[in-house]
Design a protein around this motif. Structure first.
Motif, short mmCIF file in Angstrom:
data_model
loop_
_atom_site.label_atom_id
_atom_site.label_comp_id
_atom_site.label_asym_id
_atom_site.label_seq_id
_atom_site.Cartn_x
_atom_site.Cartn_y
_atom_site.Cartn_z
N PHE A 136 0.83 -1.21 0.00
CA PHE A 136 0.00 0.00 0.00
C PHE A 136 0.87 1.26 0.00
CE2 PHE A 136 -3.33 -2.93 1.62
CZ PHE A 136 -4.27 -2.66 0.65
N PHE A 137 2.01 1.19 0.68
CA PHE A 137 2.92 2.34 0.67
C PHE A 137 3.46 2.59 -0.74
CE2 PHE A 137 7.47 3.60 0.85
CZ PHE A 137 7.26 4.94 1.16
N VAL A 138 3.96 1.53 -1.37
CA VAL A 138 4.53 1.69 -2.72
C VAL A 138 3.45 2.10 -3.72
CG1 VAL A 138 5.68 0.49 -4.62
CG2 VAL A 138 6.41 0.07 -2.26
N SER A 139 2.27 1.49 -3.61
CA SER A 139 1.18 1.82 -4.52
C SER A 139 0.82 3.29 -4.41
CB SER A 139 -0.05 0.95 -4.21
OG SER A 139 -1.13 1.27 -5.05
N GLY A 140 0.70 3.78 -3.18
CA GLY A 140 0.38 5.19 -2.98
C GLY A 140 1.47 6.11 -3.51
N PHE A 194 -5.78 3.05 -1.74
CA PHE A 194 -7.15 2.51 -1.75
C PHE A 194 -7.94 3.07 -2.92
CE2 PHE A 194 -11.60 3.12 -0.40
CZ PHE A 194 -11.96 1.82 -0.05
N VAL A 195 -7.84 4.38 -3.13
CA VAL A 195 -8.57 5.04 -4.22
C VAL A 195 -8.05 4.55 -5.57
CG1 VAL A 195 -8.97 7.26 -5.37
CG2 VAL A 195 -9.20 7.07 -2.88
N VAL A 196 -6.73 4.51 -5.73
CA VAL A 196 -6.14 4.05 -6.99
C VAL A 196 -6.56 2.61 -7.28
CG1 VAL A 196 -3.97 3.45 -8.14
CG2 VAL A 196 -4.16 5.60 -6.90
N GLY A 197 -6.52 1.77 -6.25
CA GLY A 197 -6.87 0.36 -6.43
C GLY A 197 -8.30 0.18 -6.90
N HIS A 198 -9.22 0.98 -6.38
CA HIS A 198 -10.61 0.84 -6.79
C HIS A 198 -10.87 1.49 -8.14
CE1 HIS A 198 -12.56 -1.40 -3.63
NE2 HIS A 198 -11.80 -0.78 -2.76
N LEU A 199 -10.12 2.51 -8.50
CA LEU A 199 -10.24 3.05 -9.85
C LEU A 199 -9.76 2.04 -10.89
CD1 LEU A 199 -9.06 6.75 -9.38
CD2 LEU A 199 -11.37 5.96 -9.92
N ARG A 206 -11.63 -7.76 -11.53
CA ARG A 206 -11.62 -8.96 -10.66
C ARG A 206 -10.76 -8.79 -9.42
NH1 ARG A 206 -14.14 -13.40 -12.29
NH2 ARG A 206 -14.69 -13.65 -14.49
N TRP A 207 -9.78 -7.89 -9.46
CA TRP A 207 -8.89 -7.72 -8.31
C TRP A 207 -9.15 -6.36 -7.68
CZ3 TRP A 207 -4.98 -5.02 -5.88
CH2 TRP A 207 -4.21 -5.73 -4.95
N MET A 208 -9.13 -6.30 -6.37
CA MET A 208 -9.32 -5.04 -5.67
C MET A 208 -8.33 -4.95 -4.51
SD MET A 208 -13.02 -5.92 -3.97
CE MET A 208 -13.40 -7.52 -3.24
N PRO A 209 -8.07 -3.75 -4.00
CA PRO A 209 -7.03 -3.59 -2.98
C PRO A 209 -7.26 -4.41 -1.71
CG PRO A 209 -8.32 -1.56 -3.26
CD PRO A 209 -8.64 -2.46 -4.41
N GLU A 210 -8.53 -4.77 -1.44
CA GLU A 210 -8.78 -5.61 -0.27
C GLU A 210 -8.13 -6.98 -0.40
OE1 GLU A 210 -11.92 -2.47 -0.19
OE2 GLU A 210 -10.90 -3.65 -1.72
N PHE A 211 -7.78 -7.37 -1.63
CA PHE A 211 -7.11 -8.65 -1.84
C PHE A 211 -5.63 -8.59 -1.44
CE2 PHE A 211 -10.13 -10.38 -5.38
CZ PHE A 211 -11.16 -10.37 -4.46
N ALA A 212 -5.14 -7.41 -1.07
CA ALA A 212 -3.76 -7.28 -0.60
C ALA A 212 -3.68 -7.26 0.92
CB ALA A 212 -3.12 -6.01 -1.18
N THR A 213 -4.75 -7.63 1.58
CA THR A 213 -4.74 -7.71 3.03
C THR A 213 -3.97 -8.96 3.47
OG1 THR A 213 -6.85 -8.88 3.00
CG2 THR A 213 -6.92 -6.49 3.28
N PRO A 214 -3.46 -8.98 4.70
CA PRO A 214 -2.68 -10.13 5.17
C PRO A 214 -3.41 -11.46 5.04
CG PRO A 214 -2.41 -8.30 6.67
CD PRO A 214 -3.47 -7.89 5.69
N HIS A 215 -4.70 -11.48 5.38
CA HIS A 215 -5.48 -12.72 5.32
C HIS A 215 -5.52 -13.26 3.90
CE1 HIS A 215 -8.68 -15.63 6.06
NE2 HIS A 215 -9.31 -15.13 5.00
N GLN A 216 -5.81 -12.40 2.93
CA GLN A 216 -5.92 -12.86 1.55
C GLN A 216 -4.57 -13.24 0.98
OE1 GLN A 216 -8.41 -13.80 -0.15
NE2 GLN A 216 -7.15 -14.29 -1.94
N LEU A 217 -3.52 -12.51 1.34
CA LEU A 217 -2.18 -12.86 0.85
C LEU A 217 -1.77 -14.25 1.32
CD1 LEU A 217 -0.26 -9.47 1.31
CD2 LEU A 217 -0.84 -10.60 -0.86
N LYS A 218 -2.04 -14.56 2.58
CA LYS A 218 -1.68 -15.89 3.08
C LYS A 218 -2.49 -16.97 2.37
CE LYS A 218 -0.74 -18.69 7.13
NZ LYS A 218 -0.50 -18.72 8.58
N ALA A 219 -3.78 -16.71 2.15
CA ALA A 219 -4.62 -17.69 1.44
C ALA A 219 -4.09 -17.94 0.05
CB ALA A 219 -6.06 -17.18 1.38
N GLU A 220 -3.66 -16.88 -0.64
CA GLU A 220 -3.14 -17.04 -2.00
C GLU A 220 -1.81 -17.80 -2.00
OE1 GLU A 220 -1.31 -14.46 -5.69
OE2 GLU A 220 -2.36 -13.42 -4.09
N PHE A 221 -0.94 -17.49 -1.04
CA PHE A 221 0.36 -18.17 -0.97
C PHE A 221 0.18 -19.67 -0.74
CE2 PHE A 221 4.05 -15.11 -0.36
CZ PHE A 221 3.43 -14.07 -1.04
#
Length: 452
Positions: A136-140, A194-199, A206-221
């Motif tokens: 989120f830091f780098v994205s912003g 957050f704004v950039v991700g939703h734009l 299909r992908w949104m910034p909420e998918f970069a949360t810790p819970h989702q990242l672990k599920a994907e890994f």
């Protein structure tokens, strides 16, 4: 910007697309990313591995590192790096690269098993949270640059996660309180990310910034690890990796998968179509729920979750349009029911399938809620809803709908929290899209006035 770029300039040229007319994801990886990894490996040898592995945001990238010309000593050095100071994606990429080979020694398998155990046991609030905050830091920060204007979203996101991984390795090697430091960095630009991700939903829904949360990242890994090791199941009996595929084992990776989280699109796959069709039994269940009077909420939940993983039949999407006309979210609902999650999930379906009828019904339903019980719509949904729904439309209509929806929400009787959140997001939007000021300036002023 320069603080985010590794010392080796080849890394930036590797990660950043060189054309604004980029091909689709699979072609981009095959034609742009993989050849540069091969070239970098040949030119820099083992010194290039950290850069290459930080690019393993997509599983097919990792397999390039299995270059047959690399020696056992080279792979040992790679293992040393990922174990000591590798980023999360470096570790994941290393495991996938090794599992793609047929000649992995027992000693190396033991090291791979150790890395997999690390992923299984690492809490979400540890390294996964660190990666999330850094993303989120780098994205912003990157949104402040015009260097990615015209580039496909997946190409920019590859750079975002790659640089996040670079910073992650620096923080880990410096042995600072990395998670706290990353959280403080992320807070400075989190809303902008957050704004950039939703734009981004305007092109990759299909992908949104909420998918970069810790819970989702672990599920994907865990899903990627399971997918990589399952292909080797028959050859792993009796080896250090056998415990991850053995039936009944406490560490069997396939048992760790959770629906739908483990199957959601990865960060580079927001624009990719789901290959698998909706199962017939699921289709039957959704149809039955949506045809009830009033329609069952479970049918809509099945539509949203199923649409995130499977390809939805057109008739199911059409049936949901008719069903939405027969429900009322402004009345009292179960205390665990989230109006925001409900409409936002359906908006994502409308955006993915570019279904204007569904988008219009969702917006009509939202309007009824906002006129009668505006506090029912959680503040977190106020900005994503118009950005996602407007993704359904093309050209000028997209901006017209985005402006219309935000303007409507800004003049509703919002709580202080709702107006504060939407107002802050709108400020970021207007900074990113200053041409919208003449059309949304009054909405911004209205939201500020509500906070007084």
């Amino acid at each position: 910007m320069q603080t985010l770029v590794p010392s080796d300039p080849l890394f930036w040229r590797l990660a950043c697309p060189t054309t604004t007319d980029a091909p689709a994801l699979v072609e981009f990886i095959e034609q742009e990313v993989k050849p540069r990894i091969v070239a970098g490996t040949k030119a820099y040898g083992v010194k290039f591995y950290p850069e290459a592995m930080r690019l393993c945001i997509h599983s097919s990238v990792a397999t390039v590192i299995r270059n047959e010309s690399l020696s056992d000593d080279d792979f040992t050095k790679m293992a040393d790096h990922v174990e000591q100071s590798g980023s999360m994606y470096s570790k994941l990429g290393f495991v996938e690269a090794m599992l793609a080979r047929d000649d992995v020694s027992i000693s190396m398998q033991e090291r791979i098993a150790g890395i997999i155990d690390f992923f299984l046991n690492e809490p979400e609030e540890g390294r996964f949270e660190l990666l999330s905050n850094l993303f989120f830091f780098v994205s912003g920060r990157l949104s402040l640059s015009s260097g990615f204007n015209g580039s496909p979203v997946f190409a920019r996101r590859l750079v975002e996660f790659s640089h996040a991984s670079f910073l992650e390795e620096i923080l880990i090697s410096e042995r600072v309180d990395a998670t706290t430091a990353a959280f403080e960095l992320a807070q400075r630009v989190a809303r902008r990310a957050f704004v950039v991700g939703h734009l981004d939903a305007h092109s990759e829904a299909r992908w949104m910034p909420e998918f970069a949360t810790p819970h989702q990242l672990k599920a994907e890994f865990i899903f990627r690890l399971s997918n990589a090791i399952t292909t080797k199941k028959t050859s792993l009996e009796g080896t250090p990796l056998g415990k991850f595929v053995e039936d009944g084992s406490d560490t069997q990776l396939s048992d760790k998968l959770k629906f739908p989280f483990s199957y959601l699109p990865g960060p580079l796959e927001g624009g990719a179509e789901q290959p698998a069709s909706l199962p017939d039994d699921w289709k039957t269940l959704i149809e039955a729920e949506l045809k009830k009077d009033p329609p069952g909420v479970g049918g809509f939940n099945g539509l949203v979750n199923g649409g995130a993983v499977f390809k939805l039949p057109a008739e199911i999407v059409s049936l949901s349009v008719a069903a939405l006309r027969r429900i009322d979210l402004a009345t009292d609902n179960d205390e665990n029911f989230s109006v925001g999650a409900f409409v936002d999930g359906l908006a994502r379906v409308a955006a993915v399938y570019r279904n204007e009828q569904l988008a219009e019904e969702i917006w009509h339903l939202t309007g009824r809620v906002m006129r009668r019980k505006p506090e029912a719509l959680e503040r977190e949904a106020l900005f994503p809803l118009p950005t996602t729904l407007s993704a359904v439309y093309e050209g000028e209509r997209r901006d017209n709908k985005l402006v219309e929806m935000i303007d409507f929400l800004s003049h509703c009787c919002l709580t202080n929290e709702q107006s504060s959140h939407l107002g802050a997001c709108l400020e970021e939007l207007l900074d990113l899209r200053p041409e919208l000021w003449p059309r949304l300036g009054k909405a911004s002023a209205s939201l500020k006035a509500q906070q007084i």
